[in-house]
Design an enzyme around this catalytic site. Sequence first.
Site, PDB file in Angstrom:
ATOM      1  CG  HIS A 140      -7.372   2.788   0.981  1.00 19.98           C
ATOM      2  ND1 HIS A 140      -6.659   3.114   2.113  1.00 19.98           N
ATOM      3  CD2 HIS A 140      -6.491   2.165   0.159  1.00 19.98           C
ATOM      4  CE1 HIS A 140      -5.403   2.702   1.973  1.00 19.98           C
ATOM      5  NE2 HIS A 140      -5.263   2.119   0.792  1.00 19.98           N
ATOM      6  CB  CYS A 188      -0.878  -0.023   1.253  1.00 21.71           C
ATOM      7  SG  CYS A 188      -1.935   1.437   1.420  1.00 21.71           S
ATOM      8  CG  HIS A 232      -5.591  -2.222  -1.356  1.00 21.78           C
ATOM      9  ND1 HIS A 232      -4.577  -2.874  -0.674  1.00 21.78           N
ATOM     10  CD2 HIS A 232      -5.375  -0.897  -1.160  1.00 21.78           C
ATOM     11  CE1 HIS A 232      -3.793  -1.965  -0.105  1.00 21.78           C
ATOM     12  NE2 HIS A 232      -4.255  -0.761  -0.384  1.00 21.78           N
ATOM     13  CD  GLU A 233      -6.572   1.545  -4.055  1.00 19.71           C
ATOM     14  OE1 GLU A 233      -6.698   2.487  -3.249  1.00 19.71           O
ATOM     15  OE2 GLU A 233      -5.512   0.900  -4.173  1.00 19.71           O
TER      16      GLU A 233
HETATM   17 ZN    ZN Z   1      -3.637   1.166  -0.002  1.00 20.98          ZN
END
Ligand code: ZN
Length: 185
Positions: free
Chosen positions: A153, A107, A149-150
């Site tokens: 976030h 990341c 993953h995004e």
């Molecule tokens: Zn990340």
Amino acid sequence: MILDIVMYGDPVLRAKCARVDEVTTEIQELADNMMDTMRDAHGVGLAAPQVGVAIQLAIVDVSHDPECISFLRIDGEDKTLDEAMPFVFINPVIDFGEQKETQSEGCLSFPDLRGDIRRPEAVTARLTLLDGQTIQVETDGLLARAIQHETDHLNGILFIDRMSSASKIGLRGRLKRMQKEFSKR
Ligand code: ZN
């Protein structure tokens, strides 16, 4: 324009990001700057909170490696990564496949830190593009992983939260130091 990437320890990375209801010129500009920033950092994805803005906007581009997926369908039609990338999207909604796989993940908010993360191997994601069009993306491999993953976030979830406790133990000292580093600023 290249923006500063927010590092672990900054509370904005834990924010539950606001939905984007209207794509203003500011948001378009932010997305362009995020693209410059991601490319400069050689990342495959970047979410708005990682540049300090807690809104549901993210970008993904895994076109550097045509082998990183085994399929990609957009609105039911087969596409190549070159045709489809990059994705610049708001307000993502994901349906997860049942099969899971473990892959090493990193990341941009955690420089030089990687860990094994188990995630669904394939996803069906509904992504709204900046022109207001919503597309349905079915894919697997690194692209499915990057979208997850995004999207994490945007919900204040970080990849370390999904790390096996075994890999997390090894990183505990470094994570503590990063958090301390932030509170000193
Ligand atoms: Zn990340």
